[in-house]
Design a protein around this motif. Structure first.
Motif, PDB file in Angstrom:
ATOM      1  N   MET A 356       0.842  -1.204   0.000  1.00  0.00           N
ATOM      2  CA  MET A 356       0.000   0.000   0.000  1.00  0.00           C
ATOM      3  C   MET A 356       0.876   1.252   0.000  1.00  0.00           C
ATOM      4  O   MET A 356       0.640   2.202  -0.766  1.00  0.00           O
ATOM      5  N   MET A 357       1.893   1.274   0.846  1.00  0.00           N
ATOM      6  CA  MET A 357       2.771   2.438   0.920  1.00  0.00           C
ATOM      7  C   MET A 357       3.529   2.634  -0.396  1.00  0.00           C
ATOM      8  O   MET A 357       3.729   3.775  -0.847  1.00  0.00           O
ATOM      9  N   ALA A 358       3.941   1.546  -1.029  1.00  0.00           N
ATOM     10  CA  ALA A 358       4.621   1.665  -2.313  1.00  0.00           C
ATOM     11  C   ALA A 358       3.705   2.280  -3.363  1.00  0.00           C
ATOM     12  O   ALA A 358       4.136   3.093  -4.195  1.00  0.00           O
ATOM     13  N   ILE A 359       2.420   1.907  -3.327  1.00  0.00           N
ATOM     14  CA  ILE A 359       1.439   2.492  -4.254  1.00  0.00           C
ATOM     15  C   ILE A 359       1.223   3.963  -3.949  1.00  0.00           C
ATOM     16  O   ILE A 359       1.270   4.822  -4.844  1.00  0.00           O
ATOM     17  N   LEU A 360       0.956   4.283  -2.704  1.00  0.00           N
ATOM     18  CA  LEU A 360       0.625   5.663  -2.334  1.00  0.00           C
ATOM     19  C   LEU A 360       1.774   6.618  -2.596  1.00  0.00           C
ATOM     20  O   LEU A 360       1.550   7.816  -2.841  1.00  0.00           O
ATOM     21  N   HIS A 361       2.997   6.103  -2.558  1.00  0.00           N
ATOM     22  CA  HIS A 361       4.171   6.953  -2.774  1.00  0.00           C
ATOM     23  C   HIS A 361       4.804   6.739  -4.155  1.00  0.00           C
ATOM     24  O   HIS A 361       5.977   7.051  -4.361  1.00  0.00           O
ATOM     25  N   ASP A 362       4.007   6.202  -5.080  1.00  0.00           N
ATOM     26  CA  ASP A 362       4.364   6.138  -6.501  1.00  0.00           C
ATOM     27  C   ASP A 362       5.620   5.325  -6.788  1.00  0.00           C
ATOM     28  O   ASP A 362       6.364   5.630  -7.722  1.00  0.00           O
ATOM     29  N   ARG A 363       5.830   4.264  -6.019  1.00  0.00           N
ATOM     30  CA  ARG A 363       6.957   3.381  -6.283  1.00  0.00           C
ATOM     31  C   ARG A 363       6.590   2.257  -7.232  1.00  0.00           C
ATOM     32  O   ARG A 363       7.474   1.528  -7.704  1.00  0.00           O
ATOM     33  N   VAL A 364       5.313   2.082  -7.498  1.00  0.00           N
ATOM     34  CA  VAL A 364       4.862   1.021  -8.387  1.00  0.00           C
ATOM     35  C   VAL A 364       3.520   1.423  -8.972  1.00  0.00           C
ATOM     36  O   VAL A 364       2.725   2.116  -8.323  1.00  0.00           O
ATOM     37  N   GLN A 365       3.278   1.031 -10.219  1.00  0.00           N
ATOM     38  CA  GLN A 365       1.996   1.281 -10.887  1.00  0.00           C
ATOM     39  C   GLN A 365       1.390  -0.077 -11.247  1.00  0.00           C
ATOM     40  O   GLN A 365       1.409  -0.504 -12.393  1.00  0.00           O
ATOM     41  N   ILE A 366       0.854  -0.729 -10.242  1.00  0.00           N
ATOM     42  CA  ILE A 366       0.405  -2.108 -10.427  1.00  0.00           C
ATOM     43  C   ILE A 366      -0.824  -2.198 -11.319  1.00  0.00           C
ATOM     44  O   ILE A 366      -0.959  -3.139 -12.115  1.00  0.00           O
ATOM     45  N   ALA A 367      -1.737  -1.230 -11.241  1.00  0.00           N
ATOM     46  CA  ALA A 367      -2.933  -1.286 -12.095  1.00  0.00           C
ATOM     47  C   ALA A 367      -2.548  -1.195 -13.569  1.00  0.00           C
ATOM     48  O   ALA A 367      -3.128  -1.879 -14.420  1.00  0.00           O
ATOM     49  N   LYS A 368      -1.567  -0.373 -13.876  1.00  0.00           N
ATOM     50  CA  LYS A 368      -1.097  -0.256 -15.258  1.00  0.00           C
ATOM     51  C   LYS A 368      -0.419  -1.538 -15.705  1.00  0.00           C
ATOM     52  O   LYS A 368      -0.605  -2.000 -16.836  1.00  0.00           O
ATOM     53  N   ALA A 369       0.360  -2.135 -14.811  1.00  0.00           N
ATOM     54  CA  ALA A 369       1.088  -3.357 -15.166  1.00  0.00           C
ATOM     55  C   ALA A 369       0.138  -4.491 -15.533  1.00  0.00           C
ATOM     56  O   ALA A 369       0.400  -5.253 -16.469  1.00  0.00           O
ATOM     57  N   VAL A 370      -0.961  -4.617 -14.793  1.00  0.00           N
ATOM     58  CA  VAL A 370      -1.900  -5.717 -15.044  1.00  0.00           C
ATOM     59  C   VAL A 370      -3.054  -5.305 -15.951  1.00  0.00           C
ATOM     60  O   VAL A 370      -3.953  -6.090 -16.220  1.00  0.00           O
ATOM     61  N   ASN A 371      -3.016  -4.042 -16.419  1.00  0.00           N
ATOM     62  CA  ASN A 371      -4.071  -3.505 -17.299  1.00  0.00           C
ATOM     63  C   ASN A 371      -5.443  -3.604 -16.637  1.00  0.00           C
ATOM     64  O   ASN A 371      -6.396  -4.167 -17.199  1.00  0.00           O
ATOM     65  N   ALA A 372      -5.557  -3.052 -15.424  1.00  0.00           N
ATOM     66  CA  ALA A 372      -6.826  -3.081 -14.685  1.00  0.00           C
ATOM     67  C   ALA A 372      -7.906  -2.330 -15.458  1.00  0.00           C
ATOM     68  O   ALA A 372      -7.698  -1.195 -15.888  1.00  0.00           O
ATOM     69  N   THR A 373      -9.060  -2.984 -15.624  1.00  0.00           N
ATOM     70  CA  THR A 373     -10.140  -2.463 -16.464  1.00  0.00           C
ATOM     71  C   THR A 373     -11.459  -2.520 -15.710  1.00  0.00           C
ATOM     72  O   THR A 373     -12.008  -3.607 -15.498  1.00  0.00           O
TER      73      THR A 373
END
Length: 407
Positions: A356-373
């Motif tokens: 969660m902290m990695a997401i909130l602080h822009d260390r990872v873009q997981i939705a883009k990686a998995v193409n969340a739709t």
């Protein structure tokens, strides 16, 4: 009292959205509910208004008829939502909190939970250690591909986002915390991925893509993703992965082309028991293919992370042994190379706050990686169909239209 709708398994190849019961603080009888759980009081639970609930590859195993899931089961175990009600024994969780729900239900009281092994809680499923929402043989807890869902042991299970408005800005990424992101991360951690690692990930579905993103987060030097689906391989390539089309040959051949040697430091199985062969065997199901291939390509002394699902019963298997969960694994090869294996449900709470902290602080873009739709709840049957055809997407159901508003 609000109404409720949920995605219901109606038999092999068929899901429908039906009116369902609004949750109560008691586990009722129904499809898949172990009789020992019927009438169980859930004073420690919370009722969640679902903001996002994802379609998972393990749901597809049930929908394809490859498990003993009963007709009428409400599906869904990847849940993010807003607390609508709390039971009388809930002390810290508050109405209005925006929360992530770990897919594995745990009590926080048993030996395994106290050791951090929340995927094999001893108190929530009378059949065996371990439980999940809307899943076969997992105790009968009602699934979360619905407008509202009951979460037991709320103070223990729920991860509350610290800033609701900020969380809604990244809600598609945070929706991956319920299962797919921690599961992919766990696969990499248990495989020993670290700075400078070379990694092979079998499977470019959502879990494989999440594992690939996790490998980069952990510092991997090279991440190679293998699959039979060119669209999914293109999605992996879009964020820096090397790719291996295993319809064209064995993983080792691709790995040697990329690295100069036919082996990697670490390997992750994100396929599971419905694996198909490689090369000329790509159209034929061979459930042990991935495990055997990973043993071949992982360096001696290495490890295999196995978040891909394997089951104790597969009524759709072609071989009698596989119907009982017995596969022709080359354990002698694994033993000779001193390989380590890590299996089972990901203990989500071991990772979800950090991710969660990695997401909130822009260390990872997981939705883009998995193409969340995102799609509306009533389009769930179409989402299942497209996902089953190999769409390179992670479908996220939006029961209350909150994702479209957030976007």
């Amino acid at each position: 009292m609000p109404g409720n709708k949920g995605v219901v398994y109606e038999g092999p190849g068929k899901v429908e959205v039906h009116d369902t019961d609004y949750p109560e603080f008691e586990l009722k009888d129904g499809p898949g509910v172990n009789p020992a759980n019927v009438g169980r009081k859930v004073r420690h639970g919370a009722i969640i208004k679902t903001v996002a609930t994802n379609i998972c590859g393990s749901d597809q195993h049930m929908v394809r008829g490859r498990t003993t899931a009963p007709q009428g089961l409400v599906l869904g175990h990847e849940i993010t939502g807003e607390v609508a009600e709390v039971g009388p024994d809930v002390e810290f969780t508050k109405v209005g909190d925006l929360v992530s729900v770990p897919f594995n239900i745990s009590c926080g009281r048993c030996r395994n939970c106290k050791e951090g092994k929340t995927g094999i809680c001893e108190n929530v499923n009378p059949d065996r250690p371990g439980s999940a929402y809307g899943y076969v043989d997992m105790g009968g807890w009602v699934g979360g591909q619905a407008e509202y869902v009951l979460v037991p042991y709320a103070d223990w299970n729920l991860l509350t986002f610290p800033d609701k408005d900020r969380a809604m800005e990244k809600i598609l990424d945070l929706a991956m915390l319920a299962d797919i992101f921690p599961t992919g991360f766990h696969g990499c951690v248990t495989a020993g991925v670290g700075p400078g690692s070379t990694v092979y990930i079998a499977g470019a579905g959502p879990v494989g893509l999440a594992a690939a993103a996790s490998a980069f987060l952990l510092g991997a030097a090279v991440v190679i993703v293998g699959d039979l689906n060119k669209e999914r391989l293109a999605q992996a390539h879009s964020f820096g992965c090397e790719t291996a089309d295993v319809a064209e040959g064995e993983p080792g051949e691709h790995i040697e082309r990329i690295l100069g040697v036919p082996e990697v430091d670490c390997a992750v199985d994100a396929v599971g028991f419905e694996a198909r062969g490689h090369g000329r065997e790509a159209d034929t199901e061979h459930p042990a293919t991935v495990l055997n291939a990973l043993m071949e390509v992982t360096r001696a002394g290495g490890a295999l992370g196995i978040p891909g699902l394997y089951v104790t019963g597969d009524p759709g298997a072609k071989e009698e042994a596989a119907r009982q969960g017995s596969l022709s694994i080359r354990i002698g090869l694994g033993w000779a190379k001193s390989l380590s294996f890590a299996t089972g449900q990901c203990p989500v709470m071991r990772y979800n706050r950090q991710l969660m902290m990695a997401i909130l602080h822009d260390r990872v873009q997981i939705a883009k990686a998995v193409n969340a739709t995102p799609i509306p709840l009533d389009q769930a049957p179409r989402g299942y169909q497209d996902f089953d055809k190999g769409a390179a997407r992670k479908f996220v159901l939006d029961p209350h239209g909150m994702l479209s508003k957030a976007g």
